[in-house]
Every structure is written in structure tokens, then in C-alpha cells.
Design a protein around this motif. Structure first.
Motif, mmCIF file in Angstrom:
data_model
loop_
_atom_site.group_PDB
_atom_site.id
_atom_site.type_symbol
_atom_site.label_atom_id
_atom_site.label_comp_id
_atom_site.label_asym_id
_atom_site.label_seq_id
_atom_site.Cartn_x
_atom_site.Cartn_y
_atom_site.Cartn_z
ATOM 1 N N ALA A 129 16.198 58.053 50.463
ATOM 2 C CA ALA A 129 15.033 58.442 51.264
ATOM 3 C C ALA A 129 15.389 59.547 52.256
ATOM 4 N N GLU A 130 16.584 59.473 52.819
ATOM 5 C CA GLU A 130 17.019 60.515 53.752
ATOM 6 C C GLU A 130 17.149 61.858 53.047
ATOM 7 N N ARG A 131 17.701 61.849 51.852
ATOM 8 C CA ARG A 131 17.860 63.093 51.099
ATOM 9 C C ARG A 131 16.514 63.653 50.632
ATOM 10 N N ALA A 132 15.542 62.768 50.366
ATOM 11 C CA ALA A 132 14.221 63.217 49.910
ATOM 12 C C ALA A 132 13.259 63.454 51.058
ATOM 13 N N ASN A 133 13.756 63.344 52.289
ATOM 14 C CA ASN A 133 12.940 63.571 53.488
ATOM 15 C C ASN A 133 11.751 62.606 53.542
ATOM 16 N N ILE A 134 12.032 61.333 53.212
ATOM 17 C CA ILE A 134 11.022 60.276 53.257
ATOM 18 C C ILE A 134 11.350 59.369 54.430
ATOM 19 N N SER A 135 10.370 59.110 55.254
ATOM 20 C CA SER A 135 10.573 58.250 56.420
ATOM 21 C C SER A 135 10.659 56.793 55.974
ATOM 22 N N LEU A 136 11.851 56.212 56.107
ATOM 23 C CA LEU A 136 12.066 54.821 55.708
ATOM 24 C C LEU A 136 13.041 54.170 56.685
ATOM 25 N N PRO A 137 12.545 53.460 57.687
ATOM 26 C CA PRO A 137 13.438 52.759 58.627
ATOM 27 C C PRO A 137 14.172 51.609 57.924
ATOM 28 N N PHE A 138 15.270 51.201 58.529
ATOM 29 C CA PHE A 138 16.059 50.112 57.953
ATOM 30 C C PHE A 138 15.247 48.821 57.894
ATOM 31 N N GLU A 139 14.457 48.535 58.932
ATOM 32 C CA GLU A 139 13.682 47.289 58.952
ATOM 33 C C GLU A 139 12.694 47.227 57.801
ATOM 34 N N ARG A 140 12.028 48.340 57.496
ATOM 35 C CA ARG A 140 11.074 48.348 56.386
ATOM 36 C C ARG A 140 11.788 48.214 55.053
ATOM 37 N N ALA A 141 12.903 48.904 54.879
ATOM 38 C CA ALA A 141 13.661 48.793 53.631
ATOM 39 C C ALA A 141 14.156 47.366 53.424
ATOM 40 N N ALA A 142 14.626 46.727 54.505
ATOM 41 C CA ALA A 142 15.083 45.343 54.393
ATOM 42 C C ALA A 142 13.919 44.411 54.050
ATOM 43 N N ALA A 143 12.746 44.650 54.651
ATOM 44 C CA ALA A 143 11.576 43.814 54.350
ATOM 45 C C ALA A 143 11.149 43.971 52.890
ATOM 46 N N ILE A 144 11.188 45.193 52.377
ATOM 47 C CA ILE A 144 10.828 45.425 50.973
ATOM 48 C C ILE A 144 11.806 44.715 50.052
ATOM 49 N N ASP A 145 13.097 44.774 50.386
ATOM 50 C CA ASP A 145 14.107 44.123 49.555
ATOM 51 C C ASP A 145 13.957 42.608 49.592
ATOM 52 N N LEU A 146 13.693 42.050 50.767
ATOM 53 C CA LEU A 146 13.521 40.597 50.871
ATOM 54 C C LEU A 146 12.224 40.136 50.219
ATOM 55 N N ALA A 147 11.251 41.029 50.079
ATOM 56 C CA ALA A 147 9.999 40.671 49.405
ATOM 57 C C ALA A 147 10.149 40.592 47.896
ATOM 58 N N GLY A 148 11.315 40.943 47.381
ATOM 59 C CA GLY A 148 11.558 40.844 45.943
ATOM 60 C C GLY A 148 11.335 42.119 45.177
ATOM 61 N N ARG A 149 11.082 43.217 45.859
ATOM 62 C CA ARG A 149 10.874 44.498 45.185
ATOM 63 C C ARG A 149 12.158 45.321 45.250
ATOM 64 N N ASP A 150 12.310 46.158 44.239
ATOM 65 C CA ASP A 150 13.467 47.042 44.186
ATOM 66 C C ASP A 150 13.181 48.247 45.065
ATOM 67 N N VAL A 151 13.770 48.261 46.274
ATOM 68 C CA VAL A 151 13.471 49.329 47.223
ATOM 69 C C VAL A 151 14.030 50.670 46.752
ATOM 70 N N LEU A 152 15.170 50.647 46.048
ATOM 71 C CA LEU A 152 15.730 51.901 45.538
ATOM 72 C C LEU A 152 14.821 52.496 44.468
ATOM 73 N N GLN A 153 14.298 51.647 43.581
ATOM 74 C CA GLN A 153 13.369 52.122 42.560
ATOM 75 C C GLN A 153 12.082 52.647 43.201
ATOM 76 N N ALA A 154 11.639 52.010 44.286
ATOM 77 C CA ALA A 154 10.435 52.472 44.979
ATOM 78 C C ALA A 154 10.637 53.875 45.554
ATOM 79 N N VAL A 155 11.826 54.113 46.142
ATOM 80 C CA VAL A 155 12.117 55.446 46.669
ATOM 81 C C VAL A 155 12.183 56.463 45.537
ATOM 82 N N GLN A 156 12.783 56.070 44.421
ATOM 83 C CA GLN A 156 12.852 56.985 43.274
ATOM 84 C C GLN A 156 11.469 57.290 42.716
ATOM 85 N N MET A 157 10.567 56.269 42.722
ATOM 86 C CA MET A 157 9.195 56.507 42.255
ATOM 87 C C MET A 157 8.410 57.379 43.226
#
Length: 333
Positions: free
Chosen positions: A96-124
Motif C-alpha cells: 500500500a505504501e508503494r502504491a500510494n494507498i492510505s492504509l493504517p496499521f489498525e485498519r490492515a490488522a482489522a481486515i486480516d482479523l476479519a478473515g480477508r486477505d489484506v494483501l490480496q485486497a491491496v493488490q486488487m
């Protein structure tokens, strides 16, 4: 005795070294120190007591520090203890940092704990995904079935990944939009001539609301003509009407047969009464002869009249038979 004591001290020293090496991963501490990441030795020991593998924390921390991310050990350790994938979250933050996408650590952790692939979401979010819908069958106003298959280009919406609907909802909503659009068309020919009308109409309905995706485009991949549903329904209705008419005709026939049988019974009853009355005639004549109300000559005259009547009937029947025979011969000639 001195040798036994020396061996005992040497064994204690080996056990101390093993426990020290387990509690304090010196190699990992040196790697972090060489990378410029300061991790205290007591912090590593605390990870051991909290049953957190130090390598699961220190390696992603070094990776994040080299990428310029400000992440603390406590954040990574808390996410690991909550059951999250620390390495995947750090990789997603770096992407997300390289793609200039705003993604705080807390949101990324929440997405991961929700069962979604946060890395795949950033790639999409960087590379949109194409979702192909199954064949959707819809019926136009003229009764012709139209089969449509569409491709939906979506991009992950980071802000709605937690609590947002998935791909199944997108496919269902697009299918519903196709059915309603084709159903409102006056003719299936209009759909075949202008298939992009479906995509424009469906796209204007805002089908991505409440989902974890943002619909970029809806493209119609294939349009085929199916069955004539209107004609099939009319045929089924005609068959149903035919069966109803046959049932009513059978009911009328049964009623007619019942009336005919009733009339036959009435005729037979009347004939029985006539036969019974005729059987009473000889008795009445005998009674009249005994009482002198009917003379012998009167009786013979009545017999002659009956004989004459029977003879005339026979002559009439023989004449009719002969005339029928002549007509048959003429017809054969």
C-alpha cells in the motif's frame, strides 16, 4: 569426588547455556541490531514467556523498518496474539505504501482479523479483478428468452472491506439488474441490437453499495436467444383449456347416457304394462261371453277383423321390401 563435582558443574553450565539460548535468541537479536532495529533482550525474553515466536515479530519488524514504516513491537505482538498473520499484514502495508494507498496499521490488522486477505485486497486496488457472471436467463416483453453472460470489473474498496459484502453479492445484484433490464425491453431484438444498454442501465443502479468492491465497468460478453416462453405458455394454456372442454363434454355425454337409460327403463315399464293389459283382454272377453254381454257372432266378426288387419300388414310389409329391392338393383346398375 572432585571429578563428580566438576561433571555436575559442567552439566549445570550446559543446561544454563541451553536455557539462555532458548530464552534469548542471540542470532535474531544480532540481526535486528545490524539492521538498525532496536529490540531489547528482555523484550525477546518476554516474547518467550508469552509464547510468541520472536522470529514471527522481529523479521516483519525489520522488513517494515527497511520499507520506512513506523510500526512498534507491541503492535505486531498484539496482532499475533489476536490470531492475525503478522507477515501478511506487513507485506500489505508495504504494498500500500508503494502504491500510494492510505492504509493504517489498525485498519490492515482489522481486515486480516476479519478473515480477508489484506494483501490480496491491496493488490486488487492496484490491479482490478474481472468477475464473470454465470449465464443469466431473462424474458423480454415479447416472450422471447434472452441468455446473457457479463464480465464485471471490480476494484477492492479498502474502507469497506470490514463488513462489506463479497463477490457473491455482486454477481447476484448484476444478475438481478440484467433480468429487470431485459424484462423491461419491448422486444428481444432491441437487446440483441444494443447490448451495451444493459451494461449502462445496470451500472447506473449503484450495485456496489454496501459491498467490499467498487464496480468499474460491466461488459456484456455474450447474448443468445433462448426459447419462446410466450408461445410455450400459450400452448400450455390451450392444452389446459382443451382438457377442461373434454372434461365438460364427457360430463354432458354421461348425463345424456343416463337420460337415455332412464327413458329405456320407462319404455320397458310401459311395455310391461301393455303386455299386462293385453293379458287381461282374453279374460274380459271370456267373462263377457259367460255373462251374455258378447255374442258368438260378435266374437267371430272381431276375429275376422283382426285377421284382415294382419293380412293387410303383411301385404304392406312385403310391398315395401320389394320396392327396397328394386331401388338396390338400380343402384348397382
Amino acid at each position: 569426588m572432585v571429578e563428580v563435582t566438576s561433571l555436575f558443574i559442567f552439566a549445570l553450565f550446559l543446561i544454563f547455556l541451553a536455557v539462555f539460548a532458548y530464552l534469548i535468541p542471540v542470532g535474531l537479536w544480532i540481526s535486528a541490531l545490524a539492521a538498525g532495529v532496536r529490540v531489547g533482550i528482555m523484550t525477546l525474553v518476554g516474547m518467550r514467556f508469552r509464547r510468541v515466536p520472536p522470529s514471527k515479530i522481529v523479521s516483519p519488524l525489520i522488513k517494515a523498518d527497511k520499507a520506512g514504516l513506523k510500526i512498534t513491537v507491541n503492535q505486531l505482538e498484539a496482532h499475533y496474539l489476536a490470531g492475525g498473520n503478522v507477515d501478511r499484514v506487513v507485506n500489505a502495508l508495504i504494498a500500500a505504501e508503494r502504491a500510494n494507498i492510505s492504509l493504517p496499521f489498525e485498519r490492515a490488522a482489522a481486515i486480516d482479523l476479519a478473515g480477508r486477505d489484506v494483501l490480496q485486497a491491496v493488490q486488487m486496488s492496484v490491479n482490478p479483478k474481472v468477475i464473470e457472471t454465470p449465464v443469466v436467463a431473462a424474458v423480454a416483453t415479447d416472450g422471447i428468452e434472452v441468455k446473457v453472460r457479463a464480465r464485471v470489473t471490480v476494484r477492492a474498496n479498502i474502507d469497506r472491506l470490514v463488513g462489506g459484502a463479497g463477490e457473491e453479492t455482486i454477481i447476484a445484484r448484476v444478475g438481478e439488474g440484467i433480468v429487470s433490464t431485459v424484462g423491461s425491453s419491448k422486444s428481444h431484438k432491441a437487446v440483441l441490437e444494443n447490448p451495451d444498454y444493459i451494461s449502462k442501465t445496470v451500472l447506473d443502479k449503484g450495485l456496489d453499495s454496501g459491498t467490499a468492491f467498487e464496480i468499474l465497468s460491466i461488459d456484456i460478453a455474450d447474448v443468445d436467444v433462448g426459447r419462446n416462453i410466450g408461445a410455450s405458455l400459450q400452448t400450455d394454456q390451450a392444452d389446459a383449456d382443451k382438457r377442461i372442454a373434454q372434461a365438460k363434454a364427457e360430463e354432458r355425454r354421461a348425463m345424456a347416457v343416463a337420460r337415455e337409460q332412464e327413458m329405456v327403463a320407462q319404455v320397458q315399464e310401459m311395455r310391461a304394462k301393455v303386455v299386462e293389459a293385453e293379458a287381461e283382454v282374453p279374460k274380459a272377453m271370456a267373462e263377457a261371453l259367460r255373462e251374455g254381454k258378447l255374442g258368438v257372432m260378435d266374437y267371430y266378426n272381431m276375429q275376422n277383423i283382426n285377421a284382415d288387419t294382419q293380412m293387410r300388414d303383411m301385404i304392406a310389409k312385403s310391398g315395401e321390401a320389394q320396392s327396397d329391392g328394386h331401388e338396390d338393383n338400380k343402384g348397382h346398375k
